[in-house]
Design an enzyme around this catalytic site. Structure first.
Site, PDB file in Angstrom:
ATOM      1  N   TRP A  72       0.860  -1.187   0.000  1.00  0.00           N
ATOM      2  CA  TRP A  72       0.000   0.000   0.000  1.00  0.00           C
ATOM      3  C   TRP A  72       0.894   1.234   0.000  1.00  0.00           C
ATOM      4  O   TRP A  72       1.748   1.383   0.858  1.00  0.00           O
ATOM      5  CB  TRP A  72      -0.898   0.019   1.227  1.00  0.00           C
ATOM      6  CG  TRP A  72      -2.076   0.938   1.071  1.00  0.00           C
ATOM      7  CD1 TRP A  72      -2.117   2.273   1.363  1.00  0.00           C
ATOM      8  CD2 TRP A  72      -3.370   0.594   0.570  1.00  0.00           C
ATOM      9  NE1 TRP A  72      -3.354   2.788   1.084  1.00  0.00           N
ATOM     10  CE2 TRP A  72      -4.157   1.769   0.596  1.00  0.00           C
ATOM     11  CE3 TRP A  72      -3.947  -0.587   0.110  1.00  0.00           C
ATOM     12  CZ2 TRP A  72      -5.476   1.793   0.177  1.00  0.00           C
ATOM     13  CZ3 TRP A  72      -5.260  -0.572  -0.311  1.00  0.00           C
ATOM     14  CH2 TRP A  72      -6.014   0.605  -0.277  1.00  0.00           C
ATOM     15  N   GLN A  73       0.684   2.109  -0.940  1.00  0.00           N
ATOM     16  CA  GLN A  73       1.488   3.323  -1.059  1.00  0.00           C
ATOM     17  C   GLN A  73       1.005   4.396  -0.079  1.00  0.00           C
ATOM     18  O   GLN A  73      -0.196   4.527   0.177  1.00  0.00           O
ATOM     19  CB  GLN A  73       1.398   3.865  -2.485  1.00  0.00           C
ATOM     20  CG  GLN A  73       2.275   5.084  -2.756  1.00  0.00           C
ATOM     21  CD  GLN A  73       2.113   5.584  -4.185  1.00  0.00           C
ATOM     22  OE1 GLN A  73       1.477   4.944  -5.012  1.00  0.00           O
ATOM     23  NE2 GLN A  73       2.690   6.739  -4.467  1.00  0.00           N
ATOM     24  N   TYR A 133      -7.159   7.547   3.346  1.00  0.00           N
ATOM     25  CA  TYR A 133      -6.622   6.214   3.640  1.00  0.00           C
ATOM     26  C   TYR A 133      -7.730   5.311   4.169  1.00  0.00           C
ATOM     27  O   TYR A 133      -7.928   4.194   3.687  1.00  0.00           O
ATOM     28  CB  TYR A 133      -5.500   6.353   4.669  1.00  0.00           C
ATOM     29  CG  TYR A 133      -4.912   5.055   5.171  1.00  0.00           C
ATOM     30  CD1 TYR A 133      -4.203   4.214   4.333  1.00  0.00           C
ATOM     31  CD2 TYR A 133      -5.051   4.693   6.507  1.00  0.00           C
ATOM     32  CE1 TYR A 133      -3.644   3.032   4.790  1.00  0.00           C
ATOM     33  CE2 TYR A 133      -4.502   3.516   6.988  1.00  0.00           C
ATOM     34  CZ  TYR A 133      -3.802   2.686   6.129  1.00  0.00           C
ATOM     35  OH  TYR A 133      -3.259   1.514   6.595  1.00  0.00           O
TER      36      TYR A 133
END
Length: 278
Positions: A72-73, A133
């Site tokens: 996950w960036q 997020y």
């Protein structure tokens, strides 16, 4: 026990500890990431950009019994646009692996999916994420839950809370205190620190995720946490003392944020049952 495990994001903050725990459990591990330098050398390592090129990865990784999807960036930048722009790529990647033959999927979740909440977070606690997020993680969870219902694929959504340890890597308040101490600063601006959160050591979190992946009886949302809320100020003061930093917290320099829960922790019924299997 799953014998062949594929871990994406294996070189990340949490991923490295999950890989080590899996290997210690006797699993064969294929670790996939952009950077592979800090990953346990007992694992088979594959350098890959899974969101843009994942064709044949299932076969290349030895047709794994289970995949732990942790890649996950910008995980520490909660309102980065990448959370939304990459969402469909994560979905396509996971569904591609399932089409190639994957039968068990573990995905890294977050308590930030829940948003503002007071008290114990359970499987059925309502979600109202307050960051990009959290929005993206929650959307991926809901999409996979809907798509994989009655598919025969085991889905385990491991929801993490507040993590302690390896603090130079985690971009948390602990990281900033280390940087301040190294710079010779004597005070550190802080909130009141009265909020109570569910903290867990990163080594324990890695073990919980690994052991979750090595069984198929307990599924769905699984809180990986301690289940015990602690005041932020107490945890930070302990951190300063244990590292012998000559630095003092300047309480009240920052106001408490209105969207931070005053007290939040995870229900541990499922993870306790999993840990008791070993």
């Amino acid at each position: 026990m799953a014998q062949n495990v594929l871990v994406t994001g294996a070189g990340g903050y949490i991923g490295r500890y999950v890989v080590k725990s899996l290997l210690d459990l006797g699993c064969h591990v294929t670790a996939v990431d952009f950077k592979l330098d800090d990953i346990d050398n007992r694992a088979v390592k594959i350098e890959a950009d899974i969101l843009n090129n994942h064709e044949g990865l299932y076969a290349k990784s030895g047709s794994p019994d289970v995949m732990i999807h942790m890649a996950w960036q910008d995980g520490f930048t909660h309102n980065a646009d990448s959370h939304i722009t990459n969402l469909s790529s994560h979905y396509r990647f996971v569904m591609s692996m399932i089409k190639q033959g994957l039968k068990q999927l573990v995905v890294m979740g977050s308590m930030h999916e829940v948003g503002y909440f007071e008290g114990e977070i359970k499987d059925d606690s309502p979600t109202n994420p307050m960051s990009l997020y959290g929005v993206a993680k929650n959307a991926l969870r809901r999409a996979l839950t809907l798509k994989l219902k009655d598919s025969g694929v085991v889905l385990q959504w491991v929801r993490a809370f507040y993590i302690l340890g390896d603090d130079a890597r985690n971009a948390s308040v602990f990281t900033r205190i280390i940087e301040a101490a190294q710079a010779g600063r004597k005070t550190f601006p802080f909130s009141t620190g009265k909020n109570e959160y569910d903290f867990i050591a990163i080594e324990t979190l890695g073990e919980q995720i690994a052991k979750t992946a090595c069984q198929r009886d307990i599924t769905g949302i699984i809180n990986c946490c301690s289940g015990t809320p602690r005041r932020l100020k107490d945890v930070v003061e302990e951190f300063i003392a244990s590292n012998r930093f000559d630095i003092t917290l300047d309480y009240g320099a920052f106001p408490d944020r209105p969207y931070d829960s005053p007290k939040v922790y995870g229900n541990t019924d499922k993870i306790r049952r999993i840990m008791a299997m070993y």
